[in-house]
Motif scaffolding. Sequence first.
Motif, PDB file in Angstrom:
ATOM      1  N   MET A   1       0.820  -1.197   0.000  1.00  0.00           N
ATOM      2  CA  MET A   1       0.000   0.000   0.000  1.00  0.00           C
ATOM      3  C   MET A   1       0.867   1.265   0.000  1.00  0.00           C
ATOM      4  SD  MET A   1      -3.081   0.162  -0.394  1.00  0.00           S
ATOM      5  CE  MET A   1      -4.464   1.203  -0.302  1.00  0.00           C
ATOM      6  N   ARG A   2       2.076   1.163   0.572  1.00  0.00           N
ATOM      7  CA  ARG A   2       2.942   2.340   0.585  1.00  0.00           C
ATOM      8  C   ARG A   2       3.423   2.713  -0.810  1.00  0.00           C
ATOM      9  NH1 ARG A   2       6.780   3.135   5.620  1.00  0.00           N
ATOM     10  NH2 ARG A   2       5.123   3.394   7.112  1.00  0.00           N
ATOM     11  N   LEU A   3       3.613   1.714  -1.674  1.00  0.00           N
ATOM     12  CA  LEU A   3       4.077   1.998  -3.027  1.00  0.00           C
ATOM     13  C   LEU A   3       2.940   2.456  -3.937  1.00  0.00           C
ATOM     14  CD1 LEU A   3       6.692  -0.823  -3.653  1.00  0.00           C
ATOM     15  CD2 LEU A   3       7.093   1.603  -3.227  1.00  0.00           C
ATOM     16  N   LEU A   4       1.714   2.102  -3.593  1.00  0.00           N
ATOM     17  CA  LEU A   4       0.548   2.511  -4.367  1.00  0.00           C
ATOM     18  C   LEU A   4      -0.501   3.031  -3.383  1.00  0.00           C
ATOM     19  CD1 LEU A   4      -0.410   2.569  -7.311  1.00  0.00           C
ATOM     20  CD2 LEU A   4      -1.494   0.371  -6.908  1.00  0.00           C
ATOM     21  N   PRO A   5      -0.320   4.279  -2.880  1.00  0.00           N
ATOM     22  CA  PRO A   5      -1.168   4.777  -1.801  1.00  0.00           C
ATOM     23  C   PRO A   5      -2.632   4.992  -2.186  1.00  0.00           C
ATOM     24  CG  PRO A   5       0.334   6.486  -2.547  1.00  0.00           C
ATOM     25  CD  PRO A   5       0.700   5.230  -3.264  1.00  0.00           C
ATOM     26  N   HIS A   6      -2.896   5.332  -3.431  1.00  0.00           N
ATOM     27  CA  HIS A   6      -4.275   5.574  -3.873  1.00  0.00           C
ATOM     28  C   HIS A   6      -4.517   4.802  -5.170  1.00  0.00           C
ATOM     29  CE1 HIS A   6      -5.052   8.584  -0.834  1.00  0.00           C
ATOM     30  NE2 HIS A   6      -3.895   9.133  -1.128  1.00  0.00           N
ATOM     31  N   PRO A   7      -4.853   3.514  -5.068  1.00  0.00           N
ATOM     32  CA  PRO A   7      -4.961   2.684  -6.263  1.00  0.00           C
ATOM     33  C   PRO A   7      -6.036   3.151  -7.252  1.00  0.00           C
ATOM     34  CG  PRO A   7      -5.421   1.406  -4.276  1.00  0.00           C
ATOM     35  CD  PRO A   7      -5.081   2.779  -3.848  1.00  0.00           C
ATOM     36  N   LEU A   8      -7.057   3.814  -6.799  1.00  0.00           N
ATOM     37  CA  LEU A   8      -8.095   4.315  -7.700  1.00  0.00           C
ATOM     38  C   LEU A   8      -7.648   5.598  -8.401  1.00  0.00           C
ATOM     39  CD1 LEU A   8     -10.992   3.862  -8.692  1.00  0.00           C
ATOM     40  CD2 LEU A   8     -11.773   5.265  -6.796  1.00  0.00           C
ATOM     41  N   LEU A   9      -6.876   6.420  -7.712  1.00  0.00           N
ATOM     42  CA  LEU A   9      -6.429   7.687  -8.274  1.00  0.00           C
ATOM     43  C   LEU A   9      -5.369   7.493  -9.369  1.00  0.00           C
ATOM     44  CD1 LEU A   9      -6.615  10.768  -8.132  1.00  0.00           C
ATOM     45  CD2 LEU A   9      -4.882  10.710  -6.331  1.00  0.00           C
ATOM     46  N   THR A  10      -4.555   6.481  -9.242  1.00  0.00           N
ATOM     47  CA  THR A  10      -3.482   6.250 -10.210  1.00  0.00           C
ATOM     48  C   THR A  10      -4.009   6.069 -11.636  1.00  0.00           C
ATOM     49  OG1 THR A  10      -2.001   5.385  -8.526  1.00  0.00           O
ATOM     50  CG2 THR A  10      -1.560   4.707 -10.790  1.00  0.00           C
ATOM     51  N   PRO A  11      -4.965   5.160 -11.893  1.00  0.00           N
ATOM     52  CA  PRO A  11      -5.461   5.040 -13.274  1.00  0.00           C
ATOM     53  C   PRO A  11      -6.246   6.260 -13.740  1.00  0.00           C
ATOM     54  CG  PRO A  11      -6.654   3.539 -11.845  1.00  0.00           C
ATOM     55  CD  PRO A  11      -5.540   4.137 -11.037  1.00  0.00           C
ATOM     56  N   ILE A  12      -6.892   6.951 -12.813  1.00  0.00           N
ATOM     57  CA  ILE A  12      -7.630   8.163 -13.187  1.00  0.00           C
ATOM     58  C   ILE A  12      -6.656   9.237 -13.671  1.00  0.00           C
ATOM     59  CG2 ILE A  12      -9.021  10.084 -12.282  1.00  0.00           C
ATOM     60  CD1 ILE A  12     -10.433   8.002 -10.496  1.00  0.00           C
ATOM     61  N   LEU A  13      -5.564   9.439 -12.934  1.00  0.00           N
ATOM     62  CA  LEU A  13      -4.565  10.426 -13.351  1.00  0.00           C
ATOM     63  C   LEU A  13      -3.925  10.036 -14.681  1.00  0.00           C
ATOM     64  CD1 LEU A  13      -2.836  11.244  -9.950  1.00  0.00           C
ATOM     65  CD2 LEU A  13      -4.294  12.752 -11.302  1.00  0.00           C
TER      66      LEU A  13
END
Length: 162
Positions: A1-13
């Motif tokens: 989770m530390r490497l991907l703190p916001h999994p939903l925000l990453t594909p949106i960005l």
Amino acid sequence: MRLLPHPLLTPILAAVWLLLNNSFAPGHILLGALLGWLIPLFTLRFWPEAIRIRHPWVLLRFIAVVLHDIVTANFAVAWRILHRPEHLQPAFIELPLELESELAISFLANTICLTPGTVSAQLSQDRRTLLVHALDAPDPAAILADIKSRYEAPLKEVFETC
């Protein structure tokens, strides 16, 4: 989770990056993915609370409602401005909030601003009232009821425990 703190925000960005560049070239896909990963990682300490989406289908329905409202409100505002601007009844309306989460309140305020004809003007110190300006408010109670049912209730269901 530390490497991907916001999994939903990453594909949106990453998707926003691709849409802004109007290109699906491999370099843009790679750069979009990299930005989608790095931006949440570097801004992690600025997020006031952990985001927990309790009902993702309600969130998708909320997004569809907001997009529909943006399109229809654009036409309604244009019609009112072009045909009878002297009959507009602008008003400031106090919206009592049931939301408690800062994130949910922020989503509500931004949703109101995105919908043409309404603007969030001020949040009270105690975060219990949002001042909304409506371009045409012949019935302020109807506008309040509409905001509460179409926007606030789904946000409460998605981001807060009921």
